[in-house]
Motif scaffolding. Structure first.
Motif, short mmCIF file in Angstrom:
data_model
loop_
_atom_site.label_atom_id
_atom_site.label_comp_id
_atom_site.label_asym_id
_atom_site.label_seq_id
_atom_site.Cartn_x
_atom_site.Cartn_y
_atom_site.Cartn_z
N ALA A 185 -26.49 3.96 -28.59
CA ALA A 185 -26.55 3.13 -29.79
C ALA A 185 -27.56 2.00 -29.62
O ALA A 185 -28.34 1.70 -30.54
CB ALA A 185 -25.18 2.58 -30.13
N ARG A 186 -27.57 1.37 -28.45
CA ARG A 186 -28.55 0.30 -28.21
C ARG A 186 -29.97 0.85 -28.18
O ARG A 186 -30.91 0.21 -28.67
CB ARG A 186 -28.22 -0.42 -26.91
N ALA A 187 -30.14 2.03 -27.60
CA ALA A 187 -31.47 2.65 -27.56
C ALA A 187 -31.97 2.97 -28.96
O ALA A 187 -33.13 2.73 -29.29
CB ALA A 187 -31.44 3.91 -26.70
N VAL A 188 -31.07 3.51 -29.80
CA VAL A 188 -31.45 3.79 -31.20
C VAL A 188 -31.78 2.48 -31.90
O VAL A 188 -32.75 2.38 -32.65
CB VAL A 188 -30.32 4.56 -31.92
N GLY A 189 -30.96 1.47 -31.67
CA GLY A 189 -31.20 0.18 -32.30
C GLY A 189 -32.54 -0.42 -31.90
O GLY A 189 -33.31 -0.86 -32.75
N LEU A 190 -32.82 -0.41 -30.61
CA LEU A 190 -34.08 -0.98 -30.16
C LEU A 190 -35.28 -0.11 -30.52
O LEU A 190 -36.32 -0.62 -30.92
CB LEU A 190 -34.03 -1.20 -28.65
N GLY A 191 -35.12 1.20 -30.39
CA GLY A 191 -36.25 2.10 -30.66
C GLY A 191 -36.51 2.29 -32.13
O GLY A 191 -37.58 1.94 -32.65
N PHE A 192 -35.54 2.85 -32.85
CA PHE A 192 -35.72 3.14 -34.27
C PHE A 192 -35.85 1.86 -35.08
O PHE A 192 -36.80 1.67 -35.84
CB PHE A 192 -34.56 3.98 -34.79
N CYS A 193 -34.89 0.96 -34.93
CA CYS A 193 -34.91 -0.26 -35.73
C CYS A 193 -36.04 -1.18 -35.32
O CYS A 193 -36.60 -1.89 -36.14
CB CYS A 193 -33.57 -0.98 -35.62
N GLY A 194 -36.38 -1.16 -34.04
CA GLY A 194 -37.50 -1.97 -33.58
C GLY A 194 -38.83 -1.52 -34.18
O GLY A 194 -39.68 -2.33 -34.50
N SER A 195 -38.96 -0.22 -34.35
CA SER A 195 -40.21 0.27 -34.95
C SER A 195 -40.16 0.18 -36.48
O SER A 195 -41.20 0.04 -37.12
CB SER A 195 -40.49 1.71 -34.53
N LEU A 196 -38.96 0.26 -37.05
CA LEU A 196 -38.84 0.13 -38.51
C LEU A 196 -39.07 -1.31 -38.96
O LEU A 196 -39.76 -1.55 -39.93
CB LEU A 196 -37.46 0.62 -38.96
N SER A 197 -38.48 -2.24 -38.24
CA SER A 197 -38.72 -3.65 -38.59
C SER A 197 -40.08 -4.03 -38.05
O SER A 197 -40.40 -3.76 -36.90
CB SER A 197 -37.63 -4.56 -38.01
N THR A 198 -40.85 -4.64 -38.86
CA THR A 198 -42.24 -4.88 -38.50
C THR A 198 -42.48 -6.39 -38.42
O THR A 198 -43.01 -6.99 -39.35
CB THR A 198 -43.17 -4.24 -39.53
N VAL A 199 -42.08 -6.98 -37.31
CA VAL A 199 -42.19 -8.43 -37.16
C VAL A 199 -43.65 -8.87 -37.17
O VAL A 199 -43.99 -9.87 -37.81
CB VAL A 199 -41.48 -8.89 -35.87
N SER A 200 -44.52 -8.14 -36.51
CA SER A 200 -45.93 -8.55 -36.49
C SER A 200 -46.54 -8.46 -37.88
O SER A 200 -47.32 -9.33 -38.28
CB SER A 200 -46.72 -7.70 -35.49
N THR A 201 -46.20 -7.42 -38.62
CA THR A 201 -46.72 -7.30 -39.99
C THR A 201 -46.15 -8.41 -40.86
O THR A 201 -46.86 -9.01 -41.66
CB THR A 201 -46.36 -5.92 -40.59
#
Length: 128
Positions: free
Chosen positions: A45-61
């Motif tokens: 669950a943490r890996a999905v959160g960091l991987g999927f959600c990390g790439s979906l949320s676009t902090v730099s953009t």
């Protein structure tokens, strides 16, 4: 394509960030509940959160879009607009609100589910 629909308020980035916060809240609530999950559930669950959600949320953009909206431009005749501040505040408020609601509602559903499966025995023990 969503960002082009309303240039002062990038809907694509906003939607991605809000969805990411909701999914992260759901995942972390699933980790935090008292259920006996599979041994590696929290790790996955943490890996999905960091991987999927990390790439979906676009902090730099998001940071670039806020910065771009704060800079004076030819379109605004050299004047700064409130678009950057409004976009940043709306994004932060909505992502926090959606994340909080997703976590709280899922936790409440878990409580109701436990109540239904035990026939209220847990609640009766708590009361008495």
């Amino acid at each position: 394509k969503l960002n082009a629909r309303c240039p002062p308020f990038p809907l694509g980035t906003f939607s991605g960030n809000v969805l990411s916060c909701a999914v992260m809240a759901l995942l972390y609530e699933a980790i935090d509940d008292d259920d006996d999950d599979a041994p590696h559930f929290a790790l996955v669950a943490r890996a999905v959160g960091l991987g999927f959600c990390g790439s979906l949320s676009t902090v730099s953009t998001f940071a670039d879009e806020v910065s771009e909206r704060l800079r004076p431009s030819a379109a605004t005749k050299g004047e700064c607009t409130c678009a950057g501040v409004l976009y940043a505040l709306a994004s932060l408020a909505c992502t926090f609100g959606v994340g909080f609601l997703a976590y709280a509602l899922t936790q409440r559903c878990d409580e109701l589910d436990r109540f239904c499966h035990t026939g209220g025995a847990d609640a009766l023990r708590w009361l008495g």
